[in-house]
Design a protein around this motif. Structure first.
Motif: not given
Length: 145
Positions: A23-27, A39-46, A79-84, A90-97
């Motif tokens: 997981e990488t946190f990006i703006r 704040v880097s709230t978006a998540v890039q899940l690899r 990439e998940a950035n739906r929420y603030r 992070r949980s959204d990205a994992r659920e989508r995976l």
């Protein structure tokens, strides 16, 4: 007990180990007020799918389903950035995976078998067509005797 905490269960026979996730946190772009630039709230899940030990047919379907989210190395990027908040993204990205891998784990439907109409059905259709034809032929000008 300790071992099951590091596994993400997909279905009865497939699970993902957390070591295969990075997981990488990006703006994040979009709304967020003053927070958005700080704040880097978006998540890039690899997900390293090639090294995850998935069955080969599941891996092939996963790469196909992922489309442009799949890399040449066999990684899946989400990439998940739906929420603030970072946690919800992070949980959204994992659920989508998990949903993506679960869809890839489903076997494809069997190919459709071609069927032909029965002889009686063909005859009924042709009889109905000729009946309509006769009705339409009866329309038109009435000729005087």
């Amino acid at each position: 007990m300790e071992q099951s905490r590091h596994l993400i269960r997909i279905n009865g026979r497939i699970s993902i180990h957390e070591d295969d996730l990075e997981e990488t946190f990006i703006r994040a772009a979009g709304p967020g007020g003053q927070n958005v630039n700080k704040v880097s709230t978006a998540v890039q899940l690899r997900f390293r799918a090639a090294q995850a030990g998935l069955p080969d047919e599941v891996f092939q379907r996963l790469v196909k389903l992922a489309g442009q989210r799949a890399t040449k190395d066999g990684d899946i990027l989400i990439e998940a950035n739906r929420y603030r908040t970072q946690e919800r993204n992070r949980s959204d990205a994992r659920e989508r995976l998990v949903a993506l891998v679960a869809k890839a784990a489903e076997p494809p439907p069997p190919p459709r078998k071609k069927t032909r109409p029965t002889k009686g059905a063909v005859e009924r259709r042709l009889k109905a067509k000729s009946g309509r034809s006769d009705v339409k032929k009866m329309r038109g000008r009435v000729t005087g005797d």
